[in-house]
Design a protein around this motif. Sequence first.
Motif, PDB file in Angstrom:
ATOM      1  N   VAL A 237     -41.438 -61.492 -13.690  1.00 44.83           N
ATOM      2  CA  VAL A 237     -42.335 -61.306 -12.556  1.00 44.83           C
ATOM      3  C   VAL A 237     -43.452 -60.344 -12.937  1.00 44.83           C
ATOM      4  N   ASN A 238     -44.671 -60.670 -12.527  1.00 51.34           N
ATOM      5  CA  ASN A 238     -45.815 -59.787 -12.716  1.00 51.34           C
ATOM      6  C   ASN A 238     -46.390 -59.448 -11.338  1.00 51.34           C
ATOM      7  N   LEU A 239     -46.395 -58.162 -11.014  1.00 45.78           N
ATOM      8  CA  LEU A 239     -46.872 -57.707  -9.708  1.00 45.78           C
ATOM      9  C   LEU A 239     -47.971 -56.676  -9.890  1.00 45.78           C
ATOM     10  N   ASN A 240     -49.066 -56.859  -9.158  1.00 45.50           N
ATOM     11  CA  ASN A 240     -50.180 -55.916  -9.181  1.00 45.50           C
ATOM     12  C   ASN A 240     -50.664 -55.760  -7.738  1.00 45.50           C
ATOM     13  N   ILE A 241     -50.459 -54.582  -7.171  1.00 44.17           N
ATOM     14  CA  ILE A 241     -50.767 -54.365  -5.756  1.00 44.17           C
ATOM     15  C   ILE A 241     -51.373 -52.972  -5.564  1.00 44.17           C
ATOM     16  N   SER A 242     -52.340 -52.880  -4.657  1.00 45.28           N
ATOM     17  CA  SER A 242     -52.979 -51.598  -4.353  1.00 45.28           C
ATOM     18  C   SER A 242     -52.629 -51.165  -2.938  1.00 45.28           C
ATOM     19  N   LEU A 243     -52.239 -49.900  -2.802  1.00 43.26           N
ATOM     20  CA  LEU A 243     -52.000 -49.281  -1.500  1.00 43.26           C
ATOM     21  C   LEU A 243     -52.962 -48.104  -1.385  1.00 43.26           C
ATOM     22  N   PRO A 244     -54.134 -48.301  -0.818  1.00 39.93           N
ATOM     23  CA  PRO A 244     -55.177 -47.272  -0.862  1.00 39.93           C
ATOM     24  C   PRO A 244     -54.895 -46.031  -0.018  1.00 39.93           C
ATOM     25  N   ASN A 245     -53.834 -46.061   0.798  1.00 42.54           N
ATOM     26  CA  ASN A 245     -53.557 -44.923   1.677  1.00 42.54           C
ATOM     27  C   ASN A 245     -52.150 -44.363   1.490  1.00 42.54           C
ATOM     28  N   LEU A 246     -51.591 -44.539   0.288  1.00 43.94           N
ATOM     29  CA  LEU A 246     -50.243 -44.036   0.010  1.00 43.94           C
ATOM     30  C   LEU A 246     -50.215 -43.400  -1.378  1.00 43.94           C
ATOM     31  N   HIS A 247     -49.740 -42.154  -1.469  1.00 41.61           N
ATOM     32  CA  HIS A 247     -49.723 -41.421  -2.733  1.00 41.61           C
ATOM     33  C   HIS A 247     -48.779 -42.099  -3.739  1.00 41.61           C
ATOM     34  N   CYS A 248     -49.129 -41.975  -5.005  1.00 43.43           N
ATOM     35  CA  CYS A 248     -48.347 -42.625  -6.061  1.00 43.43           C
ATOM     36  C   CYS A 248     -46.923 -42.075  -6.154  1.00 43.43           C
TER      37      CYS A 248
END
Length: 288
Positions: free
Chosen positions: A69-80
């Motif tokens: 599985v390859n997953l690439n997702i952005s959460l612009p309002n959640l700290h890493c």
Amino acid sequence: FSFCRFDIYRKVPKDLTQPTYTGAIISVCCCLFILFLFLSELTGFIATEIVNELYVDDPDKDSGGKIEVNLNISLPNLHCELVGLDIQDEMGRHEVGHIDNSMKIPLNNGDGCRFEGHFSINKVPGNFHVSTHSATAQPQNPDMTHIIHKLSFGDKLQVHNVHGAFNALEGADKLSSNPLASHDYILKIVPTVYEDMSGKQRYSYQYTVANKEYVAYSHTGRIIPAIWFRYDLSPITVKYTERRQPLYRFITSICAIIGGTFTVAGILDSCIFTASEAWKKIQLGKMQ
């Protein structure tokens, strides 16, 4: 001399070879038409075609029952430091905070995070989800708004003539959703095999998707939101086979084009010549 009777290429009588302007025009048009059809057939012979078929089987038996599985997702309002990946399935796997082959990239001056992960799942129904479950301290109001850049399974398959849903969630934008809502993506994964001209096979997976978002509660209060990817595998396999037109079929088509064109042109020329001769006789009064 009896052997000469087998000569099927007998000479045409001289009275049937009289040159005319009409015959010349038909001959030129005939040659141009043959050239056009020849180039069309040659293009079709050189090009490859993709044939697909369906069958019930597990195509990639050497994978050990795993799917990459390859997953690439952005959460612009959640700290890493709050973002994590959890994996669980019906074989009893339950992994919280998967970190192998994964990367977190800070966004928006550290206020957001881009998560990229490469991991494997078992070929049984299950789910993987992006959440804050693996964080040491849970935030009060985690914001799960997100953009999915990529979600794909198996080998990368980008073939011009194959159009499929190999990355159906690409560009999914949930930035305007309720920040406290959970997101459910229900995936139906379809095994896909691509076999090229050399016989080499690549194993990929297409998938269909349905989604919903909701704010979940329990008797203790609101449940921590997450982005769920729930998957199940289809028993049907799609196979694409790349092949080229056989040489004998190409030669047969060329012979049919040349022979058929000259035959039709000969009939047309003969009709025009006969009509012309008849008209000349009428004008000379020989047909009265």
